[in-house]
Enzyme design. Sequence first.
Site, PDB file in Angstrom:
ATOM      1  CG  ASP A  13      45.595  26.183  41.505  1.00  0.00           C
ATOM      2  OD1 ASP A  13      46.703  26.735  41.584  1.00  0.00           O
ATOM      3  OD2 ASP A  13      45.347  25.049  41.951  1.00  0.00           O
TER       4      ASP A  13
HETATM    5  N1  URA Z   1      45.566  24.376  46.732  1.00  0.00           N
HETATM    6  C1  URA Z   1      45.335  24.112  45.428  1.00  0.00           C
HETATM    7  O1  URA Z   1      45.522  23.009  44.966  1.00  0.00           O
HETATM    8  N2  URA Z   1      44.914  25.124  44.662  1.00  0.00           N
HETATM    9  C2  URA Z   1      44.673  26.365  45.110  1.00  0.00           C
HETATM   10  O2  URA Z   1      44.280  27.232  44.337  1.00  0.00           O
HETATM   11  C3  URA Z   1      44.918  26.621  46.468  1.00  0.00           C
HETATM   12  C4  URA Z   1      45.358  25.612  47.263  1.00  0.00           C
END
Ligand code: URA
Length: 245
Positions: free
Chosen positions: A102
């Site tokens: 993310d």
């Molecule tokens: N899980 C999440 O919620 N975000 C990420 O970036 C990776 C795994």
Amino acid sequence: MERLQKVIANSGYCSRRKAEEEIKKGHVTVNGKIVVELGTKVDVQDVIEINGTVIKKEENKEYILLYKPREVITSVHDDKGRKTVLDYIDTDTRIYPVGRLDYDTTGLLLLTNDGELANLLMHPKTEIEKVYVAKVKGILTGQEINRLKNGVVIDGRKTSRAKVKVRKVDKKTQTSIVEITIHEGRNHQVKKMFERVGHEVLKLKRERFAFLDLKGLRSGEYRYLTVKEVKKLYALVKHKKDYLK
Ligand code: URA
């Protein structure tokens, strides 16, 4: 730029000596023009044909491990002009991320132009272990930890078994640092899993992907994988290859 006969040989079309013969005989064209000079240099954009067949040029494979900073998008391009992971990497090769972190998640991200390996690594059935460290609101109860370990339902489907370890608890700020190891790579999976048991994720970092970690790198830095590491990744997914076809 590389010598024409070398590019032909690297493509697997024929040996270098045979390529030289074909060039001398006038059977080879570059961008539609017959070339008989053996030393002719060509680059990746040039279209090379031998007796009317376009040869497929080999592109060197690149495997990069990036320590992704916060506020960087895991994409090769962003319409909104935000920084992308490619802004941190100096390469002319068309690499792309293996999976996604993310915008606000930091940590280990692989990038490559090896589509076969990327697909195998991203496939949930290959069960690559990913270790995340989350700073979450509140203090987890034993029951909540067990729920995370056994799987919780997110987006209508139960997550597979996870390893969960509380690294640190701060009673004053009512926050915890929790290590969670998962094998899937569903959208916002870790955040959604914690949310499901009532704990908002405040910070998230991926510390490990299979046997790879962030040792020696600072945020924003990257390194190339070694040949040994690439072989090891292939070995991890090899047994799944036929099964996934
Ligand atoms: N899980 C999440 O919620 N975000 C990420 O970036 C990776 C795994």
